[in-house]
Structures are given as C-alpha cells and as structure tokens.
Design an enzyme around this catalytic site. Sequence first.
Site, mmCIF file in Angstrom:
data_model
loop_
_atom_site.group_PDB
_atom_site.id
_atom_site.type_symbol
_atom_site.label_atom_id
_atom_site.label_comp_id
_atom_site.label_asym_id
_atom_site.label_seq_id
_atom_site.Cartn_x
_atom_site.Cartn_y
_atom_site.Cartn_z
ATOM 1 N N LYS A 204 0.838 -1.198 0.000
ATOM 2 C CA LYS A 204 0.000 0.000 0.000
ATOM 3 C C LYS A 204 0.876 1.252 0.000
ATOM 4 O O LYS A 204 1.995 1.239 0.535
ATOM 5 C CB LYS A 204 -0.872 0.039 1.261
ATOM 6 C CG LYS A 204 -1.887 -1.068 1.396
ATOM 7 C CD LYS A 204 -2.604 -0.950 2.742
ATOM 8 C CE LYS A 204 -3.622 -2.060 2.953
ATOM 9 N NZ LYS A 204 -4.814 -1.888 2.107
ATOM 10 N N ARG A 278 -9.595 -12.074 2.993
ATOM 11 C CA ARG A 278 -10.390 -13.239 2.565
ATOM 12 C C ARG A 278 -9.622 -14.538 2.741
ATOM 13 O O ARG A 278 -10.215 -15.597 2.938
ATOM 14 C CB ARG A 278 -10.838 -13.050 1.117
ATOM 15 C CG ARG A 278 -9.726 -13.010 0.084
ATOM 16 C CD ARG A 278 -10.166 -12.418 -1.231
ATOM 17 N NE ARG A 278 -10.392 -10.977 -1.139
ATOM 18 C CZ ARG A 278 -10.815 -10.221 -2.151
ATOM 19 N NH1 ARG A 278 -11.071 -10.769 -3.320
ATOM 20 N NH2 ARG A 278 -10.992 -8.929 -1.985
#
Length: 425
Positions: A204, A278
């Site tokens: 990021k 996830r």
Amino acid sequence: MLRITLSAEAHTGMWGDNALLAYDADGVVIHYQGEFPLRRIQQAGRQLQGQGISAVSLEGEGWSYERQWAFYCGLSSPKGAVKLRWASIDEDELELLNARHHSAEWLRKVINASPQEMYPERLAEEAVAFLSDIGGEHISHECIVGDALLEQGWVGVHSVGRASSRPPVMLTVDYNPTGQADAPVAACLVGKGITFDSGGYSIKPSAGMAAMKCDMGGAATVTAALGYAIAQGLNQRVKLYLCCAENLIAGNAYKLGDILTYKNGQTVEILNTDAEGRLVLADGLIAATETKAPLIIDAATLTGAAMMAVGTDYNALFSMDKSLLLKAQQLSDLVNEPAWPLPLETWHQSQLPSHYADTANGRSQKGGMAGASTAAAFLSRFVDTQQSQWLHVDLAACFRESPDSRWAAGATGLGVAHIAALLLG
C-alpha cells in the site's frame, strides 16, 4: 459533571436561531428538532467533545435509550474515556445501556490501539479476557500459534502472517451455557483480525497504510457482539473464530503466484497479497462449517468497494439466503446500526478466475467491477450454504480515519448491536 438536557423546540436567542446547543446557568440544552433527531443528538455530543467536555450528566425528560446511545457515540473520543451518567430510565434499559457501553469501550480500546501494542497474540489474549469476564465458566478457548497453524492445515492465516516476527494466531472461543459438552453449536462468528496490513508485496502507499491498525475491526466487532449478546442472556452455544495476523514483507512472505490448498480442498492462486483478509477468513469459515452450525456470520473490514457502494454510515451485507438478508437488514434498522444488502450470487464465484487453481484471491490489477461482491463470493467457497445460513458483513462503517460531524476519529462500534441481535434473534 456538566448537566445536559433535551428540548424538542427550535432555539431562538443569543446562541442563534435553530442552534443545536444552548448554554445556561444549569448546563447545556440540546435542541434536537428536525427530521433526524438521533443524528442531531450525536452531533451535539461530538460538538461538546470538541470543546473539551469529557464528563456529563444526562438529565431531564426525553432521554430514551436510543437518544442516550446516540449522545454517547458523539461524545466518545480515542484520546481517553469519557465520564457519562445516564439519565433515569427503565431499569432494564439502563442495564442494556451499561452492557452495550462495556462492549463498545472494549472495542474502541483494541481497535484504536497502535499496531505495536495490538499484535495477533495480544488481540487473542484481550478477546479471551473480555469474554471470560462476561461469560465466566461458560467460556473455554484454544489458541493455535505460528507454525502450529500449518501443522493443522490453517494455510490462510499462516501464509498471511508468517513474514512477521510476531506470529499469526487462530483463536477459537467456545461459549457453552448449556453445561453439556455435546450440545449443538447454534451459531458461529468469524472475524478478520489483521492487526496491521502493509499490503505485503502488493504494498500500500503510505496514505493507505496509516490507518491499517483498524484492519482487525472484524475480529473486534464479532467479539464485542458476542460479549453484548451474553450480557443480554444468550442461552445457546456459540463458537467464535478470530483469524489474526500481521500482513508484512520479508524474505519468507507469501508471494504473487503462490497457490494455497485449503483444508476443504479449494486451491487459491495469489494475485494480490493485499487481498489477504479473505485468505484468513477462509480458514475461519472452514472451521465454522465443520461445527454444522445453522448460522454462520463473518465480519471484516474487507473491501474499499463496499465503502464506495454504501459510504461510511452503512455496513454492507451479503448472503446467498434472501430470507436471512432481509432479517439482517430489518434488525439493523431496529438497533439503529444501518446496513444495506449488496448483490451476491453463485455466479460471482467465476469472476475471480485462475489459470492454475480453482480460483484467485483477487485480480492482477486493483479495481474492477463488483469488488465487494466478488470478495463475498470468494468467501462463499468455504461455507456449506446448503447446511448453514451464512451472512457476510463488510464493515464499511466501523472506523473513521478522520473525524466528522458525528464521529471522532477511530472505531465507531457500528455492527456490534446488530450482530448481537442476530445471535439473540
């Protein structure tokens, strides 16, 4: 303590026509007239907090349960606990307020803590202590740490967390008030507990990483929800699974192109190491499915796409079961924690294809259509939806990176009462 009263009348006078707050010798009057009184009352609490007010007494008429809670949400600050004396109301409602406050304060503490302080094992320890304090002898737990995860087949949590010097953890908490060891599990809760998310090799930018201590908001929310439900008299067996890791970069970090084989046989190609939530939730959902519980709820700060769809005042809901989806939305309205359903069908599973595995964990490039729905579809591969009703909550509203007119920066607690209501309903 500053005395706070309510008025349904518009203010006229020295504080300006239609002013939200008016000051007098006895304290402060909140003028909450208008279409959304709870929002105005919360705004009043936020304004007082911004003025440095941290100790108040709610007095006079009109302080319903919902209005007192809205004021508390506005007054709360990440820089220290506020002192709030509830107004005199029904004894049962007062008990409910205190229980909800206890859960909300714990949640704010753990989400707002720095990532240096709140690492995977610490989060698990805090969750066990919090639930044990409420559930007492009905609480038992198991904590699987580090390489022991791989030995037991929990490849998602291990892969995401193995690059950190602070090992990943999978926590199971069993709340069993029945006293029977073989009692059926009525519901399972699964929470994403990424205590810090760098994005891994799909790193990021700094601006996107600064608030990533909130990425364990799902784990905190389901833990606080279970605690709140227990305090309200939950009498069925519930299991909680927290999937905790730091997603960092090192020579042993999981990489783009890796393929994970899960306990249920699903193979997953890694195309984005920043789609790690996830991957850890998949382990928790497999464990929950093994219990054959009729209800499974997972919660996670999973996708920016959900925030784009519903904003930060709503959480997003997903389920293959339309009746459960309707019930979940109705309960969110009842407890004043807004949530909204987004599309999810089995054919969404095909929208994360892989040339080398059953599915990929994302796309090779960020973005694309229906990102929140495809993330939910990925999770659906790890739940037996024929056996269990399953609800996925994408927590778009659980954290504010910066303050606004109703919320201070940090954790909001939105989702706690909603999930507790689902357990009790």
